[in-house]
Write a protein that holds these residues in place. Sequence first.
Motif, PDB file in Angstrom:
ATOM      1  N   SER A  60      20.786  31.052   6.444  1.00 50.58           N
ATOM      2  CA  SER A  60      22.233  31.188   6.891  1.00 50.58           C
ATOM      3  C   SER A  60      22.749  30.043   7.097  1.00 50.58           C
ATOM      4  CB  SER A  60      21.796  32.022   8.240  1.00 50.58           C
ATOM      5  OG  SER A  60      20.996  31.372   9.120  1.00 50.58           O
ATOM      6  N   VAL A  61      24.240  29.909   7.288  1.00 51.95           N
ATOM      7  CA  VAL A  61      24.685  28.737   7.792  1.00 51.95           C
ATOM      8  C   VAL A  61      25.438  28.624   9.079  1.00 51.95           C
ATOM      9  CG1 VAL A  61      26.871  29.729   6.831  1.00 51.95           C
ATOM     10  CG2 VAL A  61      26.615  27.386   6.574  1.00 51.95           C
ATOM     11  N   GLN A  62      25.246  27.709   9.659  1.00 55.29           N
ATOM     12  CA  GLN A  62      26.014  27.373  11.007  1.00 55.29           C
ATOM     13  C   GLN A  62      27.026  26.243  10.797  1.00 55.29           C
ATOM     14  OE1 GLN A  62      23.332  26.042  14.056  1.00 55.29           O
ATOM     15  NE2 GLN A  62      24.748  26.400  15.664  1.00 55.29           N
ATOM     16  N   LEU A  63      28.313  26.561  11.074  1.00 52.22           N
ATOM     17  CA  LEU A  63      29.473  25.587  11.244  1.00 52.22           C
ATOM     18  C   LEU A  63      30.139  25.691  12.383  1.00 52.22           C
ATOM     19  CD1 LEU A  63      30.839  26.459   7.709  1.00 52.22           C
ATOM     20  CD2 LEU A  63      29.814  24.317   8.313  1.00 52.22           C
ATOM     21  N   ASP A  64      29.876  24.648  13.300  1.00 50.18           N
ATOM     22  CA  ASP A  64      30.823  24.554  14.213  1.00 50.18           C
ATOM     23  C   ASP A  64      31.085  22.834  14.397  1.00 50.18           C
ATOM     24  OD1 ASP A  64      29.002  23.290  15.967  1.00 50.18           O
ATOM     25  OD2 ASP A  64      28.179  25.229  16.418  1.00 50.18           O
ATOM     26  N   PRO A  73      25.325  15.853   7.631  1.00 48.14           N
ATOM     27  CA  PRO A  73      26.360  14.784   8.479  1.00 48.14           C
ATOM     28  C   PRO A  73      27.642  15.366   8.309  1.00 48.14           C
ATOM     29  CG  PRO A  73      25.386  13.592   6.570  1.00 48.14           C
ATOM     30  CD  PRO A  73      24.922  14.977   6.542  1.00 48.14           C
ATOM     31  N   GLU A  74      28.639  14.985   9.455  1.00 54.02           N
ATOM     32  CA  GLU A  74      29.856  15.453   9.513  1.00 54.02           C
ATOM     33  C   GLU A  74      30.581  15.518   8.259  1.00 54.02           C
ATOM     34  OE1 GLU A  74      32.014  13.964  12.853  1.00 54.02           O
ATOM     35  OE2 GLU A  74      33.488  15.242  12.506  1.00 54.02           O
ATOM     36  N   GLY A  75      31.185  16.640   7.855  1.00 55.57           N
ATOM     37  CA  GLY A  75      32.012  16.590   6.766  1.00 55.57           C
ATOM     38  C   GLY A  75      31.281  17.020   5.495  1.00 55.57           C
ATOM     39  N   PHE A  76      30.157  17.298   5.274  1.00 51.87           N
ATOM     40  CA  PHE A  76      29.256  17.459   4.374  1.00 51.87           C
ATOM     41  C   PHE A  76      29.321  18.808   3.970  1.00 51.87           C
ATOM     42  CE2 PHE A  76      26.554  13.846   2.368  1.00 51.87           C
ATOM     43  CZ  PHE A  76      27.266  12.817   3.136  1.00 51.87           C
ATOM     44  N   LEU A  77      29.449  19.706   5.028  1.00 46.55           N
ATOM     45  CA  LEU A  77      29.342  21.241   4.792  1.00 46.55           C
ATOM     46  C   LEU A  77      30.495  21.702   5.479  1.00 46.55           C
ATOM     47  CD1 LEU A  77      27.344  23.269   3.655  1.00 46.55           C
ATOM     48  CD2 LEU A  77      26.343  23.537   6.025  1.00 46.55           C
ATOM     49  N   LYS A  78      31.553  22.601   4.908  1.00 47.34           N
ATOM     50  CA  LYS A  78      32.575  22.971   5.605  1.00 47.34           C
ATOM     51  C   LYS A  78      33.221  24.125   4.902  1.00 47.34           C
ATOM     52  CE  LYS A  78      35.459  19.052   3.739  1.00 47.34           C
ATOM     53  NZ  LYS A  78      36.082  18.022   3.907  1.00 47.34           N
ATOM     54  N   VAL A 122      32.010  28.706   2.040  1.00 51.71           N
ATOM     55  CA  VAL A 122      31.676  27.421   2.355  1.00 51.71           C
ATOM     56  C   VAL A 122      31.302  26.343   1.220  1.00 51.71           C
ATOM     57  CG1 VAL A 122      29.645  26.123   3.792  1.00 51.71           C
ATOM     58  CG2 VAL A 122      30.291  28.672   4.395  1.00 51.71           C
ATOM     59  N   GLN A 123      31.836  25.341   1.413  1.00 51.83           N
ATOM     60  CA  GLN A 123      31.806  24.103   0.513  1.00 51.83           C
ATOM     61  C   GLN A 123      30.879  23.099   0.934  1.00 51.83           C
ATOM     62  OE1 GLN A 123      33.867  23.362  -2.513  1.00 51.83           O
ATOM     63  NE2 GLN A 123      34.411  25.716  -2.270  1.00 51.83           N
ATOM     64  N   LEU A 124      30.056  22.892  -0.280  1.00 52.60           N
ATOM     65  CA  LEU A 124      29.052  21.626   0.102  1.00 52.60           C
ATOM     66  C   LEU A 124      29.638  20.590  -0.674  1.00 52.60           C
ATOM     67  CD1 LEU A 124      26.189  20.860   1.038  1.00 52.60           C
ATOM     68  CD2 LEU A 124      25.448  21.333  -1.209  1.00 52.60           C
ATOM     69  N   ASN A 125      29.519  19.277  -0.026  1.00 53.54           N
ATOM     70  CA  ASN A 125      29.909  18.103  -0.547  1.00 53.54           C
ATOM     71  C   ASN A 125      28.757  16.934  -0.355  1.00 53.54           C
ATOM     72  OD1 ASN A 125      30.899  15.880  -1.733  1.00 53.54           O
ATOM     73  ND2 ASN A 125      32.848  15.762  -0.503  1.00 53.54           N
ATOM     74  N   ALA A 126      27.799  17.035  -0.943  1.00 50.99           N
ATOM     75  CA  ALA A 126      26.404  16.352  -0.820  1.00 50.99           C
ATOM     76  C   ALA A 126      25.792  16.082  -2.209  1.00 50.99           C
ATOM     77  CB  ALA A 126      25.691  17.225   0.199  1.00 50.99           C
ATOM     78  N   PRO A 127      24.848  15.354  -1.974  1.00 49.09           N
ATOM     79  CA  PRO A 127      23.991  15.082  -3.333  1.00 49.09           C
ATOM     80  C   PRO A 127      23.298  16.431  -3.634  1.00 49.09           C
ATOM     81  CG  PRO A 127      23.661  13.330  -1.748  1.00 49.09           C
ATOM     82  CD  PRO A 127      24.321  14.335  -1.026  1.00 49.09           C
ATOM     83  N   LEU A 128      23.834  16.952  -4.834  1.00 48.91           N
ATOM     84  CA  LEU A 128      23.299  18.275  -5.181  1.00 48.91           C
ATOM     85  C   LEU A 128      21.813  18.421  -5.130  1.00 48.91           C
ATOM     86  CD1 LEU A 128      23.919  21.271  -5.687  1.00 48.91           C
ATOM     87  CD2 LEU A 128      24.322  20.463  -8.149  1.00 48.91           C
ATOM     88  N   GLY A 129      21.297  17.310  -6.140  1.00 48.79           N
ATOM     89  CA  GLY A 129      19.840  17.416  -6.652  1.00 48.79           C
ATOM     90  C   GLY A 129      18.948  17.251  -5.038  1.00 48.79           C
ATOM     91  N   LEU A 130      19.445  16.513  -4.407  1.00 46.56           N
ATOM     92  CA  LEU A 130      18.476  16.347  -3.111  1.00 46.56           C
ATOM     93  C   LEU A 130      18.533  17.484  -2.145  1.00 46.56           C
ATOM     94  CD1 LEU A 130      19.868  12.676  -2.200  1.00 46.56           C
ATOM     95  CD2 LEU A 130      17.907  13.280  -3.622  1.00 46.56           C
ATOM     96  N   VAL A 131      19.808  18.165  -1.994  1.00 46.09           N
ATOM     97  CA  VAL A 131      19.817  19.397  -1.168  1.00 46.09           C
ATOM     98  C   VAL A 131      18.936  20.291  -1.894  1.00 46.09           C
ATOM     99  CG1 VAL A 131      21.102  21.184  -0.157  1.00 46.09           C
ATOM    100  CG2 VAL A 131      21.928  18.849  -0.191  1.00 46.09           C
TER     101      VAL A 131
END
Lengths: 123, 441
Positions: free
Chosen positions: B362-366, B436-441, B331-340
């Motif tokens: 855990s992760v939920q992706l749909d 938000p959409e696209g941040f976690l995929k 699972v790829q995260l594309n987000a502000p790393l420090g904030l998360v």
Amino acid sequence: MNVIIAEDEALIRKALSLKFQKEKHSVISFSSGVGVVEALNTNEFDLAILDVIMPDIGARELLLDLDKKSFFKKKSTCIILMSAYIGDWGEEQAVMQKANLFIPKPFRLNEFYSLAMKAISPS
Amino acid sequence: MQAQSVFEGLCQLKKTSSLHGLLQKYHRLVFSASSRIHLCEHGSNKTLWHRESMHFIKTPELSEKYLCAYLNKLLKSDETFLVVKERELLIHLSGLFGSPMINVLIIRHKGYFIFIENFEFDQLVKTQRRHFFTYLDFFWYRLDQILDEQSLYESQLIWKKIFLEWNDPIRVVHADGSVLVQNFQTTDKRTILKEDLKTTHLGNGEHFLEYSEKNTELDKLKSIRLIKQRWEKLGQFSKNLVHQICNPLMGIQLMLDLDEPPEKDEDFYLIHDSVLRCLEIITDFHSFVTASSTCTILNVDKLMSSVQRLVKFSKRPKDQLIWDEALFKTVQLNAPLGLVQQVLFNLISNAFESGISDVVVSVQLDEQKQNLSVVDNGPGLPAHIKSSLFQALNTGKKEGNGLGLYLSRRIMRSFGGDLTYNFDSQSRTEFKINFPEGFLK
């Protein structure tokens, strides 16, 4: 290949210099930004490795100065910026200031070397 | 009453040539003892709660000098008005307690003129000036805070928001020394006994009565401000410290890199590994304190490893942070790393510090939802904490400052995500970090 390194941390400067020398490149190094612009303008370098934050003159000021002196129109030196201050400064700003690549610290020596080689000849 | 701009208001003034004429037609504003600005029918005490009668005009459209000159010309000399510069309201008001009424009050703040018609102090304000000043301080603080929220600019919602939060009760002092405390908005009434009151003499026979009440809105806001300031200073200090440590450590690491692979030298590798581990910790810490809003792409397993290192000091040896490493690597995260990292750190360290031993992420992706869920094996949150879970200064811990969840939600919302609590879960604590959409995929 001629390489110029500007880095205020002695060990990082030495390690990078030794690595490039070991790979049969010619290296000149500076412990601050003073004299770097002049060296770049008067000599032919294939690669410039500049630390973003240095005493006296940092990479940002160096690039601005080089731009004013039309350096980028005259020469095709590949410029790599490096910094531990990620967040305040990144790839986007580096490219905006006409650098070719930004490498955040910390990095491994071999990893840095291969990224630098790719930046010089992308193909 | 229709909302009107300062210019429209001034036009009305011009037409009637008198502020009194305008007041006959419209209503009057009363600045009450509790500093609540509200609108009354002229000549009556009936509150109408028309709060839209204050207006904003941007600085370029209306200069202070022009406004002064215009109003000076327009208004009769026996009618008082004032124009104040940035944050000078307190100074001007202090000389005005002798005046029963100020007809027009114009406050200039952050590029806005705030125009309040028929600004009046009642008797209680005059006798309790210290109380009044305290609330003006609160007023400026709230105004600053709300104007900082960009989305509310240009909007009279700013005022509505101030009033909604401005719900401190009005105090009426009785002859027997007790005080009736009445909340205007909730109509809640209660009496504070004389013994619980502290009297401060102001001179001239006047005195000011106050009683201590824990966690009033004002105290809360002041505490938040102080804590934030300390955190900001600490963050800046840590950031510089990390930079200073990172460079020499990295120098050692690069020198060791240079000699690799040496002869089979066990010590060399021990030193090398230690330096690398230090750098890894420093890098995590750097990204944590910098809390940059720049998006970084990395797999969620790496994110969890970095959080694991950060929470190391909050957990006891037997405590476990559990996640599915194989799944998280995909699972790829594309987000502000420090904030998360900050949000995960707050949730996980909260759990460990409350004595909980296992925390599972855990992760939920749909298509609809992309979130990370943080669940622990504890007994669940107590009811009194649940009811105001994301409010500032609400804490269940002895030494907690009550800002962790409040800030975590704000952090997630700052880039379009959210932090929610699963209220359906009776026996355990479950938070969802929604992206938000696209941040976690």
